[in-house]
Scaffold this active site. Sequence first.
Site, mmCIF file in Angstrom:
data_model
loop_
_atom_site.group_PDB
_atom_site.id
_atom_site.type_symbol
_atom_site.label_atom_id
_atom_site.label_comp_id
_atom_site.label_asym_id
_atom_site.label_seq_id
_atom_site.Cartn_x
_atom_site.Cartn_y
_atom_site.Cartn_z
ATOM 1 N N ASP A 88 -13.219 54.747 7.697
ATOM 2 C CA ASP A 88 -14.217 55.512 6.421
ATOM 3 C C ASP A 88 -13.929 54.901 5.379
ATOM 4 O O ASP A 88 -14.663 54.309 4.685
ATOM 5 C CB ASP A 88 -13.799 56.915 6.634
ATOM 6 C CG ASP A 88 -14.522 57.646 7.622
ATOM 7 O OD1 ASP A 88 -15.585 57.931 7.663
ATOM 8 O OD2 ASP A 88 -13.766 58.065 8.748
ATOM 9 N N THR B 55 -17.824 60.399 13.288
ATOM 10 C CA THR B 55 -16.485 60.173 13.438
ATOM 11 C C THR B 55 -15.759 60.402 14.433
ATOM 12 O O THR B 55 -15.097 59.748 14.945
ATOM 13 C CB THR B 55 -15.771 60.424 12.173
ATOM 14 O OG1 THR B 55 -16.521 60.626 10.912
ATOM 15 C CG2 THR B 55 -14.293 59.881 11.867
#
Length: 457
Positions: A128, A225
């Site tokens: 990320d 995610t």
Amino acid sequence: MSLYCSSSGTVIPRSLVGKARRNSGFEAPSSFSFHYKLLHNLSRHIGFVPKFDLTSCSCSSSLMEDDHKNLGFVSEAEDYSKELDVAVRAVQMACSLCQKVQENLIVQSKSDTQVHSKDDNSPVTVADWSVQGVVSWILSECLGSKNMSILAEEDVETLSKTSSSGLLEAVVKTVNECLAKAPQFGVEAPKSALSASEVLEIISRCNSVGGPAGRFWVLDPVDGTLGFVRGDQYAIALALIEDGEVMLGVLGCPNYPLRKEWLTYHHRYHRIISKLTPPTSETWDKGCVLYARKGSSRAWMQPLVQCNKKFVWPNHARQVSVSSIDDPALATFCEPVEKANSSHSFTEGLAHSVGLRKQPLRVYSMVKYAAIARGDAEVFMKFPRSGYKEKIWDHAAGVVIIQEAGGVVTDARGRPLDFSKGAYLEGLDRGIVACAGASLHEKIIDALDASWASSCL
């Protein structure tokens, strides 16, 4: 019902919106390339360019100009070719970074330095922050940092904590490893490795709040995610918004198989078969980048750059378009995997009432948008539970790609999504409906209106 133009409020018949352009697949001309200023002693490698000096590029023939238009780079109103080129390369690099990090996650069984948890308990990985750092650096270096404005999901608060020194070290290492390979993608690498403070600084540049005026980029560094940490589907999403309108979108899908029939196979089975398949076989090839520019009436897909191959624009891009299926009984619909922020039961009831009979395709992330743009599915419906607010980075890139591929994306009332209110899709009516064509979209909206009163959402 009717649709409302987001800029003027004009009411237009829904049947005239989002007519599908049924174009067959297109292989971009192998002779096409921008005439870049090349790096010293590397002029023989097309695509090795210092900071994308596209302002000096020249097209030597009318055929070259036609190629630019066909590939969606030339707009009569404004030329976004430079921004689109840079954005596609940035996402290609981000996909490469994520593939490496995800493989390490699978091998190392998600070590503590790789996966952390945000305040809302959703997992956040090294990828990320690393993707956010890499994309921020590339956009600033190639397009200029003076007026660069980026709205992104992550901030540097967690990374800046003393207790996160191990995480920051992993992010810095990942960012530098990725940027060292920048010439492979036609981007000049930093003269030296970035320090921890420099990495924190480039990530902290992503502090735009969006809004109705001006230009800003919106980035979701790893959308989906949960899919990422489980070795499943996820996406990198980058879009350019100007005066509240999405002008271009790029969607990287590192695990999306190029053959749609393998999409429903479990990711572990895919990995096993990939290892058993000869290296020269393309049967199990996966990973693609989709992109589109507003008003071009075209959407494109590139394969990911594999191994040590060099990116040469347009990287075997081919045009994609939505499916021609408008019979609900034959349509495939997508919905989110997670039940926390969407209602599967209402979606299933609605699907049944409208005549959707196939099993839903449940995949993580904006891969659902890619599936519709590529013609692998026909409907995406998401109806968030009460209190949940949709973020613009979860939709901007996918919306413009579907629209330019011939599809329709609106809220549940049939209105265009509004990206001019900051980080959230404020004013969203009930949910989001994306369809391969206007006819199918109208049937979904009508069934939704009839079913909503009995729902508990």
